[in-house]
Scaffold this active site. Structure first.
Site: not given
Ligand code: GAL
Length: 696
Positions: A158, A229
């Site tokens: 990110e 994600e």
């Molecule tokens: C995302 C990040 C992950 C984790 C997630 C929240 O933005 O890439 O590593 O932090 O948020 O659980």
């Protein structure tokens, strides 16, 4: 050896497009003995891939000293996936965020002269490259190009969220790390989530990915849409309610993404697990359950069974999906559309209702009832499922049940004030001003003492406010040896180092005229996971302890300080074999509610195969160890904090007014026949309420 590539539609293995259904399982957040069953359950639930970040902060805790043992045995984790025939997505970072201490960067990086994290900075790039090269060599046999399970690798994480802070230096950094990644010749495509660079696949992180796909394909017409994600829940913070997301909503978002043309999705987290030891980042609870489909202990939930039904359908029609072009939406009514995929005489149709109202639609001569925010899947003309309908047989209800027999009675030992510690285990640092604690603790302990003498003049005596300007995170104040005040939760997750209020704490006290000793015990709650948590600063500026001014009733007090890193009980390893050095007392009545108290008890291994947990009801805040191994920080802070507004698009709070975390996982592999449990309690608790339970 299989060749992994991609086209505009999907990831390809030897030229064949695949549909990727993946789940994140972070190897350090469970124990190696759990990995097999976690992955088997994932596979049974229709996943064909496992994703993990790599935790540089844990593998290289000390500079150039590497650890790949036990929970860090990444090769064993990869082998487990390989034996089951699961693909692996390896997100190397090495900055990973992930709610892990310092976002995956080792704390010692702060001490490297001239370093700035995650920008075009030679010291950072040198350390990062050293680690990434070493790691890639360590996992090299496991890349698909060498016959292993890893089909995708990720560099950074990110960067798009922070790139604007670093301007051209940020752009140079991105180019350099992508060049570095490509020079490693891993033989599989590189991905970068939310902020990539030419030469890698840009991927999506979100609660809902489908609204982003039109823009994605406009920008990357030759790349497949991968969702690295998909958050099926969210992490918990001490002092805030538990975050939950319904199975129906997760299934809707997942199905909706494939309808709109996605071909690869990873649930972050599929199994959240536990932030053992002091591994969680700032304010993270020890549980990293995440309301994930496999619960903290690795047990299936309603969410898992519900999603499994969707996955089976998607797998069954995988070739239909990947062999047809991205479907165009056919409008059905306002907020509702159909997407049709057809290949080799078979078809999969998604009827999507994105609105808040239940609707009836006609499709191919049949009427369908579409609940709000839901997708109906129709395979070869048969209705297969609607994502808003959870089958009664998929509903799982679990409870914590007390074990029989339970814990034997507790013994205690009082942590002495550091200047009274019998053998002066750790000499103090003397300083005219308070100094933040990390140069002394090196983040090897949460605790740092700041001691001084105050001379209160008659006009200063009485009730007033003692203000610590420049302090983190939780502090306990002792005046003349008496515990007088402590930081009250909830603490804000994001603070601003440039706003003095953000790191100021105030305590109401009464001080009489004359000399007093003031002892401040600062307790860190994990390092930040990203630079936005400090305002507009670099992560190198992270600090803990006390570094600012002491102000009594509006007047700064300039006094010399004695600073002691760590607790006496930690120095002599009271939680392990060192416990034999002290004279534990049995008269618990005198110690009930006592601050800064070590507690010890024992129990025989219960005859159950169910996961064991410790119910810490009655305790306040501290750290717990099982047989010398740290199971994590504990805090019975009540969830009164307000979740951030943007989360409410998908997540809802549960358990307001109850402790954010009451139950603490005792991993089966750390148990023996005869077990010793040690708690360091900071504020004062009643251990007679503590219970050993199993997850029934
Ligand atoms: C995302 C990040 C992950 C984790 C997630 C929240 O933005 O890439 O590593 O932090 O948020 O659980």
């Amino acid at each position: 050896m299989p060749s992994i590539s991609y086209d505009h539609r999907a990831i390809t293995v030897d030229g064949e497009r695949i549909l990727l259904l993946s789940g994140a399982i972070h190897y350090p957040r469970s124990t190696p003995g759990m990995w097999g069953s976690l992955m088997e359950r994932s596979q049974e639930a229709g996943l064909n891939a496992i994703e993990t970040y790599v935790f540089w902060n844990l593998h290289e805790r000390q500079r150039r000293v590497y650890d790949f043992s036990d929970r860090l045995d990444l090769r064993r984790f990869l082998q487990t996936a390989q034996q089951l025939g699961l693909y692996v997505i390896l997100r190397i970072g090495p900055y990973i965020c992930a709610e892990t201490n310092y976002g995956g960067l080792p704390a010692w990086l702060r001490d490297v002269p001239g370093i700035q994290m995650r920008t075009d900075n030679e010291p950072f790039l040198r350390e990062m490259e050293n680690w990434v090269r070493l790691l890639c060599d360590y996992v090299r046999p496991y890349f698909a190009s060498n016959g292993g399970p890893i089909i995708l690798a990720q560099i950074e994480n990110e960067y798009g969220n922070i790139a604007w802070r670093y301007g051209e230096a940020g752009e140079r950094y991105l180019r350099r790390i992508v060049e570095m990644a490509q020079s490693l010749q891993v033989g599989v495509p590189w991905v970068m989530c939310k902020g990539g660079a030419p030469g890698v696949i840009e991927t999506i992180n979100a609660f809902y990915a489908h609204p982003l796909l039109d823009d994605y394909f406009a920008q990357y017409p030759d790349k497949p849409a991968l969702w690295t994600e998909h958050w099926p829940g969210w992490y918990d913070l001490w002092g805030y309610p538990h975050n939950r997301r319904t199975p129906e909503n997760v299934a809707y978002a997942a199905a909706r993404f494939f309808a709109a043309g996605g071909t690869g999705m990873n649930y972050y987290m599929w199994h959240g697990g536990t932030n053992f030891d002091r591994e969680g980042s700032f304010l993270q609870t020890t549980s990293y359950d995440y309301d994930a489909p496999l619960d903290e202990y690795g047990l299936p939930t309603t969410k898992m069974y519900h999603l499994a039904r969707l996955h089976r359908i998607l797998q069954e029609y995988a070739s239909v999906l990947v062999h047809s072009e991205r479907a165009k939406p056919e409008p059905l009514q306002a907020n509702a559309s159909a997407y049709t995929y057809e290949h080799a005489g078979r078809s999969l149709v998604f009827l999507c209702n994105d609105g808040e109202q239940e609707i009836q639609v006609s499709y191919e001569g049949r009427r369908y009832h579409l609940p709000p925010q839901s997708v109906t899947l129709i395979g070869d003309g048969q209705m297969l499922m609607n994502t808003a309908q959870v089958e009664p047989r998929d509903v799982v209800v679990r409870r914590m049940e007390p074990c029989e027999p339970n814990l034997s009675s507790f013994q205690w030992w009082a942590e002495p004030p550091p200047d009274e510690a019998r053998d002066a285990l750790h000499p103090p640092v003397l300083s005219d001003k308070p100094v933040e604690q990390l140069p002394f603790t090196h983040d090897e302990t949460d605790y740092c003492w700041y001691l001084t003498k105050l001379m209160i003049l008659p006009h200063q005596a009485g009730a007033g406010t003692l203000e610590l300007q420049g302090v983190a995170d939780v502090v306990h104040l002792m005046v003349d040896g008496k515990f007088v005040a402590t930081t009250e939760p909830p603490l804000p997750e994001n603070r601003n180092l440039d706003d003095p209020e953000s790191f100021t704490q105030r305590f109401e006290l009464t001080l009489s005229a004359g000399e007093h000793t003031l002892a401040i015990l600062c307790c860190a709650l994990g390092l930040i996971k990203g630079d936005w948590m400090l305002g507009e600063r670099n992560m190198v500026d992270e600090r803990k302890g006390f570094w600012g001014r002491l102000v009594w009733r509006g007047e700064p007090l300039e006094v010399p300080w004695r600073i002691y890193a760590g607790l006496s009980g930690e120095h002599c390893r009271l939680y392990a074999e060192g416990g034999a050095l002290v004279d534990w007392k049995s008269s618990i009545e005198t110690a009930r509610g006592k601050p800064l108290c070590w507690w010890k008890t024992a129990f025989e291994r219960p005859k159950t195969n169910a996961p064991l947990v410790l119910d810490l009801q009655g305790m306040s805040k501290g750290i717990a160890w099982l047989n010398g191994r740290c199971i994590g920080r504990y805090w019975l802070a009540v969830g009164t904090g307000k979740p951030e507004g943007w989360l409410l698009q998908a997540v809802y709070p549960e358990g307001e007014g109850l402790p954010t975390q009451r139950y603490y996982h005792l991993p089966a592999e750390w148990l023996r026949e005869h077990n010793v449990l040690v708690l360091f309690e900071e504020v004062g608790g009643d251990p007679t309420q503590v219970r050993l339970c199993y997850r029934g």
